[in-house]
Design an enzyme around this catalytic site. Sequence first.
Site, mmCIF file in Angstrom:
data_model
loop_
_atom_site.group_PDB
_atom_site.id
_atom_site.type_symbol
_atom_site.label_atom_id
_atom_site.label_comp_id
_atom_site.label_asym_id
_atom_site.label_seq_id
_atom_site.Cartn_x
_atom_site.Cartn_y
_atom_site.Cartn_z
ATOM 1 N N ASP A 1 -4.091 -6.965 2.869
ATOM 2 C CA ASP A 1 -4.533 -5.738 3.546
ATOM 3 C C ASP A 1 -4.102 -4.568 2.676
ATOM 4 O O ASP A 1 -3.994 -4.710 1.454
ATOM 5 C CB ASP A 1 -3.953 -5.678 4.963
ATOM 6 N N HIS B 1 -6.148 -3.888 -0.116
ATOM 7 C CA HIS B 1 -7.139 -2.899 0.317
ATOM 8 C C HIS B 1 -6.824 -1.503 -0.194
ATOM 9 O O HIS B 1 -7.368 -0.526 0.307
ATOM 10 C CB HIS B 1 -7.232 -2.884 1.850
#
Length: 402
Positions: A225, A248
Amino acid sequence: MKAAGVAALLVMAAVSPSARAQAAGGAPSVPAGPLDIAQLGAKGDGKSDSTPMLLKAWKNACDATGVQKIVIPPGNYLTGGLELSGPCKSSIIIRLDGNLLGTGDLNAYKKNWIEIENVENLSINGHGTIDGQGALVWNKNDCQHSYNCKVLPNSLVLDFVTNAQIRGITLANSKFFHLNIFASKNVLIDKVTVKAPGNSPNTDGIHIGDSSNVTISGTTIGVGDDCISIGPGSKIIRIEGVKCGPGHGISVGSLGRYKDEKDVEDLKVKGCTLAGTTNGLRIKSYEDSKSSPKASKFLYEDVTMDNVSYPIIIDQKYCPNNICARSGASKVAVTDVVFKNIHGTSNTPEAITLNCANNLPCQGVQLINVDIKYNGSGNKTMAVCKNAIGKSSGLAKELACI
């Protein structure tokens, strides 16, 4: 963090134990029992439960005065939830030479795994690993499908902590976030490694919320993430020399999901490298935001992109899982954001995406010396900008969208 703030933390680490003891309220007292968890009966076999020994070592250190050092020696120590609470009479060092393993039994946690709260003057250092063993429970994470899902335990949480340093350790395979910093101030994260598979769910590297004077330097993060996520109420955040990927990217937000969120201001990201991430430098807020925090005074400078999707993105119309009313309106103001000396390659034709709100355009956005090229074929590098007000300089024509 201002240079003086960083310097103060570094000085605190370098001064003699006696000086730090004086700052903590006098010379060290003899704790009621051992601070080495092996001496308290912990077995580093990766199977025996070491939870009681760690809790006892914390109590012994917390109840003493001066500077006290908890030792986790070489070995693999399995534990359940650890609530390490203050206030303490001492300044505490946790020396991590061995590895801590988080049990896969979710019944062993009240909420998080290692939660340190209401503590002043904390240091965690060493060459060991805090391993959440997330692979044992990632299949129980339903947050990709339900935004009101049951959250799995975060690995290491600092709640209401003042003057903290985390140096040299590794955080790996968290069940949820690896490190969550909440309502804390004067925190230095230096030369830490954070790692989990790129497809592991919600394994953010470092999350910051309602905290101030936080510096992350010389740290390598590859997760499933956000490498670093910065939530509401964060101020004076410095991110320097960080390597991010997979993951991310470095994100501010999401902002505006809840009522009464506070502003995010004074963020500097400098000298970082992002490689193979699904986003680069991102600011995101909910389209139908429930509160009206401001995101302002951001500087992203000297950042290298290596095959990054959507390297620069401001999205005031963020709406995961279609949980928003798509009105195009926003209450979150984004102002004074500078992207300077950003270069490298993009995995998507859109190198710059400024998707700002119709009713509340982004103000004071500057694109200075941004040189990002699409590394694919069949398309050209482009910028897509809506409702963004500011200026561009030193950009190729196709990127100069404001």
